[in-house]
Every structure is written in structure tokens, then in C-alpha cells.
Design an enzyme around this catalytic site. Structure first.
Site, PDB file in Angstrom:
ATOM      1  N   CYS A  55       0.828  -1.217   0.000  1.00  0.00           N
ATOM      2  CA  CYS A  55       0.000   0.000   0.000  1.00  0.00           C
ATOM      3  C   CYS A  55       0.859   1.262   0.000  1.00  0.00           C
ATOM      4  O   CYS A  55       1.687   1.468   0.895  1.00  0.00           O
ATOM      5  CB  CYS A  55      -0.926   0.000   1.215  1.00  0.00           C
ATOM      6  SG  CYS A  55      -2.012   1.445   1.272  1.00  0.00           S
ATOM      7  N   TRP A 219      -9.207   5.333  -0.356  1.00  0.00           N
ATOM      8  CA  TRP A 219      -9.802   5.969  -1.532  1.00  0.00           C
ATOM      9  C   TRP A 219      -8.928   5.641  -2.730  1.00  0.00           C
ATOM     10  O   TRP A 219      -7.807   5.169  -2.612  1.00  0.00           O
ATOM     11  CB  TRP A 219      -9.938   7.485  -1.348  1.00  0.00           C
ATOM     12  CG  TRP A 219      -8.716   8.162  -0.843  1.00  0.00           C
ATOM     13  CD1 TRP A 219      -7.618   8.545  -1.550  1.00  0.00           C
ATOM     14  CD2 TRP A 219      -8.448   8.531   0.521  1.00  0.00           C
ATOM     15  NE1 TRP A 219      -6.681   9.125  -0.733  1.00  0.00           N
ATOM     16  CE2 TRP A 219      -7.176   9.138   0.552  1.00  0.00           C
ATOM     17  CE3 TRP A 219      -9.174   8.420   1.720  1.00  0.00           C
ATOM     18  CZ2 TRP A 219      -6.604   9.620   1.722  1.00  0.00           C
ATOM     19  CZ3 TRP A 219      -8.598   8.894   2.880  1.00  0.00           C
ATOM     20  CH2 TRP A 219      -7.341   9.482   2.882  1.00  0.00           C
TER      21      TRP A 219
END
Length: 357
Positions: A55, A219
Site C-alpha cells: 500500500c 480511496w
């Protein structure tokens, strides 16, 4: 259950947990396992995000909202928790990073809470080819979509014995029409994408405990939509259409028509989300945010782990600092892991067999 994993987890938290660890040792001795409090679960989930090697958005790990739904008893309870998750996370377009922790006895067959269906036709796949198997599963349970390229799939929830199907209400799914402000990239076709990227096929490990149903979202980074979902040849494969719409010479690769089409497609995604007031980040900003995360971790005396091939953006990666450095791909816990098959392998095997037919 080994106490060592519990000690490792609590050693990462601020404060004195001596008494808590003593109580956990007694609980493990008596039952073979232990139960985290909601606060401990929240701490562990945020650390798992911080430690997620794939991530690039980890700068915001401390802002994660964790919703403890471990008390859900029925299929309906689970569905209600998932709809509540989407409504909370969507927040009118101001996306909130959210994780819902469900009981281990329930799982979703969906890879994401929101994804588009796929239908076979004489002209090929209509919709998202990645969803062909799950669409067939939904059809076996009686679901019939409208047949468009952007039909939202229902949720398929299982307890290992049966699968139940639930359609998401309209107010739980925010979608954005994708339109370039200068060019008609899609020859009049209506292209859209959903606002919340909610992953549903990962497991959370905290202190030796596994939570096997933990849908969560941040998001979107625009390249996830514009350089992968809409562009990949095995997904919506829109680059040839965009190239032709832009009047580019697509007869040979050396014109770099794919690159030029890819840039404008990503521009369209960014423009569209901004126009709709929906949170999104571009890949250059995301890389700069990750650089701040790296500094924060260094200042805190922690090494930054990462999987380089996932951290680099799929568009212009060499223009980011991430491309030019090395990351240690060591797995640190708490963390998020790919879901193991186990009780649901029968459903997956059946779906795989049917996808061959």
C-alpha cells in the site's frame, strides 16, 4: 495459541499491558485462545495498515475507522453491517478509510464490496471480465442483471454451508461518470466507476489471531481506475477506443499511442472525480505522501517495509522517488494477508470448474 504473538503485538502499543497479558495467558490456558477488546482490535487494524507492504497510501494509517461487527449473528446482520460500512465510508464523496471486522464464521465470495458484473455475448464479454465467475455464481442464485457494462454485483455471503445473495441499495453505491473535459474519449459511450474501493478478500492478523472477514477501504489513486480497471486488456480494454477517439496513429507501437491515450484516460478520471466532489489522489501526490510516511517511520525508529512492484504506480513510475529506491519486503505483524481457502474451497472449486464450461 502461542503467547509470544500476543506479547509481540502488545509490545507495539503505548502503555503498560502487564496485567492484560497476564489475563490473556489465563484465557489461553483455559480456552486455547483469547479475545481482543474493540480498542485493541482498532489498534491492531491500524498497525496492520501501517505494515501493509503493497500500500502506497499508508501515510494516513492512523485515520482508519474500525467498525467492530464481531457480534453479527445472522446473514442479515452481516449485510446490514456491510451496507452501513459503505454508507459511512462514502460520506457523500468525502471518502473515509474504513474497516469492518465480521465474525469468522461468515465470509464474502466477492473480492470487493462493489464490483461490476460480466456477461458473455457473441461479441465478447460485456462488463468487467474479472467478474465472470462471481456473476455466474450470482446467476445460479437467481440474480439477473440489466446486462449493461456497469451493473453492480450483489453481495454473496456464506457461512460455509450455504450462500445467500443480497443486492446493495442504491444509496450505498456512489458512482462517478467518467468524462474528459476536452475530448470525447469514448465515442459517446457512457463510462463510469464506483467511488469506494472496498477490498473484501483479505484476512487480518493481530497478536496471533486471524480475522477472516474484514472488508476495508481507502480511496482511489487514479491509476487504479485509469491505468488498470479501464485500460487493462483483460479488463475494460478502453485504450484502443481512446486512441482512435483522439485521432492517434494506432497502426504501430512507436507512435506511443498507448502512452498518450493512457495519460488522457487518467486525466479524465481525475477530472471526473474532482467534478463530482469525490476523494481521489493522483499517483505523483500519492508518491510524495508515501515519502512523508517513510520519513515519519524513520523518525519513529521503524524500518519501512514494502513490495516495490506494488508501490510503483502503473503510469510514469520513473517520475516518482519510489521507482528509484529499494524496499525490504519483510512481513511485519499485525498485517493483512491474502485469504486462505479452507471452508469455502468447495464453492471456489465449483465456480472454477463452471468457468471452464
Amino acid at each position: 495459541m502461542d503467547m509470544q504473538a500476543a506479547r509481540h503485538f502488545f509490545s507495539q502499543l503505548e502503555g503498560d499491558y502487564t496485567e492484560r497479558l497476564e489475563a490473556i495467558a489465563v484465557e489461553i490456558e483455559r480456552t486455547g485462545t483469547y479475545t481482543l477488546t474493540t480498542d485493541e482490535l482498532t489498534e491492531g487494524a491500524t498497525l496492520a495498515w501501517r505494515n501493509s507492504n503493497r500500500c502506497i497510501g499508508r501515510l494516513f494509517w492512523q485515520t482508519l475507522t474500525v467498525r467492530d461487527a464481531r457480534d453479527a449473528e445472522t446473514f442479515d446482520d452481516v449485510f446490514e453491517a456491510l451496507v452501513s460500512h459503505l454508507r459511512y465510508a462514502t460520506n457523500g464523496g468525502k471518502i473515509r478509510s474504513t474497516m469492518t471486522v465480521l465474525p469468522n464464521k461468515f465470509r464474502l465470495l466477492n473480492a470487493q464490496l462493489i464490483r461490476y458484473a460480466a456477461y458473455e455475448s457473441e461479441d465478447g464479454i460485456i462488463g468487467d471480465p474479472l467478474s465472470l465467475t462471481i456473476t455466474r455464481q450470482a446467476a445460479r442464485l437467481g440474480w439477473s442483471g440489466a446486462g449493461t457494462a456497469f451493473d453492480v454485483l450483489p453481495l454473496l455471503i456464506t457461512d460455509g454451508r450455504e450462500v445467500r445473495l443480497y443486492e446493495l441499495p442504491d444509496d450505498a453505491v456512489l458512482e462517478v461518470d467518467i468524462r474528459h473535459e476536452t475530448y470525447d474519449l469514448f465515442d459517446g459511450r457512457h463510462i463510469k466507476w464506483h467511488a469506494v474501493p472496498a477490498i473484501a478478500d483479505m484476512e487480518l492478523e493481530i497478536g496471533g489471531l486471524r480475522f477472516t472477514s474484514v472488508p476495508f477501504n481507502g480511496w482511489y489513486m487514479e491509476t487504479e481506475i485509469g491505468a488498470r480497471n479501464l485500460a487493462d486488456s483483460d479488463r475494460y480494454d478502453l485504450l484502443p477506443l481512446v486512441g482512435a477517439s483522439l485521432g492517434l496513429d494506432t497502426s504501430k507501437e512507436r507512435t506511443l499511442w498507448r502512452d498518450r491515450a493512457l495519460v488522457e484516460l487518467n486525466v479524465a478520471v481525475l477530472q471526473s472525480f474532482e467534478r463530482a466532489g469525490v476523494t481521489i489522489v493522483d499517483h505523483h501526490t500519492a508518491a510524495k505522501q508515501f515519502k512523508r510516511f517513510e520519513k515519519n517511520e524513520h523518525d519513529a525508529g521503524r524500518d519501512v517495509t514494502g513490495q516495490w512492484s506494488w508501490l510503483i504506480p502503473p503510469l510514469s513510475p520513473a517520475a516518482t522517488h519510489v521507482f528509484h529506491r529499494h524496499y525490504n519486503d519483510e512481513i511485519v505483524t499485525p498485517n493483512l494477508f491474502a485469504r486462505s481457502g479452507c471452508p469455502f474451497s468447495a464453492f471456489q472449486a465449483k465456480a472454477k470448474e463452471e468457468s471452464k464450461g
